[in-house]
Design a protein around this motif. Structure first.
Motif, PDB file in Angstrom:
ATOM      1  N   PRO A  30       0.806  -1.229   0.000  1.00  0.00           N
ATOM      2  CA  PRO A  30       0.000   0.000   0.000  1.00  0.00           C
ATOM      3  C   PRO A  30       0.843   1.285   0.000  1.00  0.00           C
ATOM      4  O   PRO A  30       0.445   2.284  -0.591  1.00  0.00           O
ATOM      5  N   VAL A  31       2.000   1.270   0.651  1.00  0.00           N
ATOM      6  CA  VAL A  31       2.874   2.445   0.638  1.00  0.00           C
ATOM      7  C   VAL A  31       3.368   2.686  -0.785  1.00  0.00           C
ATOM      8  O   VAL A  31       3.420   3.823  -1.264  1.00  0.00           O
ATOM      9  N   SER A  76      11.560  -0.434  -1.887  1.00  0.00           N
ATOM     10  CA  SER A  76      10.355  -0.388  -2.700  1.00  0.00           C
ATOM     11  C   SER A  76       9.227   0.173  -1.837  1.00  0.00           C
ATOM     12  O   SER A  76       8.960  -0.390  -0.773  1.00  0.00           O
ATOM     13  N   PRO A  77       8.678   1.272  -2.268  1.00  0.00           N
ATOM     14  CA  PRO A  77       8.922   2.014  -3.493  1.00  0.00           C
ATOM     15  C   PRO A  77      10.218   2.833  -3.411  1.00  0.00           C
ATOM     16  O   PRO A  77      10.663   3.193  -2.328  1.00  0.00           O
ATOM     17  N   GLN A  78      10.746   3.130  -4.583  1.00  0.00           N
ATOM     18  CA  GLN A  78      11.974   3.917  -4.663  1.00  0.00           C
ATOM     19  C   GLN A  78      11.985   4.685  -5.986  1.00  0.00           C
ATOM     20  O   GLN A  78      11.805   4.091  -7.039  1.00  0.00           O
ATOM     21  N   ALA A  79      12.189   5.975  -5.902  1.00  0.00           N
ATOM     22  CA  ALA A  79      12.313   6.818  -7.095  1.00  0.00           C
ATOM     23  C   ALA A  79      13.781   7.212  -7.245  1.00  0.00           C
ATOM     24  O   ALA A  79      14.437   7.550  -6.255  1.00  0.00           O
ATOM     25  N   ILE A  80      14.255   7.149  -8.480  1.00  0.00           N
ATOM     26  CA  ILE A  80      15.654   7.478  -8.771  1.00  0.00           C
ATOM     27  C   ILE A  80      15.682   8.423  -9.962  1.00  0.00           C
ATOM     28  O   ILE A  80      15.005   8.187 -10.966  1.00  0.00           O
ATOM     29  N   TRP A  94       7.544   7.221   1.869  1.00  0.00           N
ATOM     30  CA  TRP A  94       6.702   8.429   1.961  1.00  0.00           C
ATOM     31  C   TRP A  94       7.414   9.689   1.473  1.00  0.00           C
ATOM     32  O   TRP A  94       6.796  10.745   1.372  1.00  0.00           O
ATOM     33  N   LYS A  95       8.702   9.592   1.159  1.00  0.00           N
ATOM     34  CA  LYS A  95       9.430  10.761   0.632  1.00  0.00           C
ATOM     35  C   LYS A  95       9.187  10.962  -0.866  1.00  0.00           C
ATOM     36  O   LYS A  95       9.619  11.957  -1.430  1.00  0.00           O
TER      37      LYS A  95
END
Length: 109
Positions: A30-31, A76-80, A94-95
């Motif tokens: 869910p995150v 996960s999740p992870q944005a790069i 949450w960032k």
């Protein structure tokens, strides 16, 4: 926003795109779903910025390759954010917000 699954697709992005975002997304978390929605809003608001994602359940080899090659602990999740073949920014959980993605992009011009 485009889904990628294979290492060769990612390698092609690194070679051909000067700057782009990639989201590692888990379809069971869910995150991660909340982060995916923020990422999608960012992509919709910034259509000029290339945005890609992978699902870790479908693309484990690619996810691991990115973690190993760029020395970024897998989350996960992870944005790069990739710029000039380098990972210049990353955030997880949450960032990952529309505003944090926009700030990361402008801070790495």
């Amino acid at each position: 926003m485009e889904k990628i699954d294979e290492i060769n697709q990612f390698d092609n992005l690194v070679k051909t795109k000067n700057k782009f975002f990639l989201l590692k997304h888990s379809i069971t978390c869910p995150v991660s779903q909340a982060a995916y929605q923020e990422y999608q809003k960012f992509a919709d608001d910034h259509k000029d910025i290339p945005t890609y994602f992978l699902t870790v359940q479908d693309s484990r080899p690619l996810s691991n390759e990115i973690a190993d090659k760029y020395q970024i602990k897998h989350e996960s999740p992870q944005a790069i954010l990739f710029s000039n073949t380098e990972a210049v920014w990353h955030a997880s959980h949450w960032k990952i917000k529309n505003q944090s993605l926009a700030s990361a992009f402008s801070d790495n011009e």
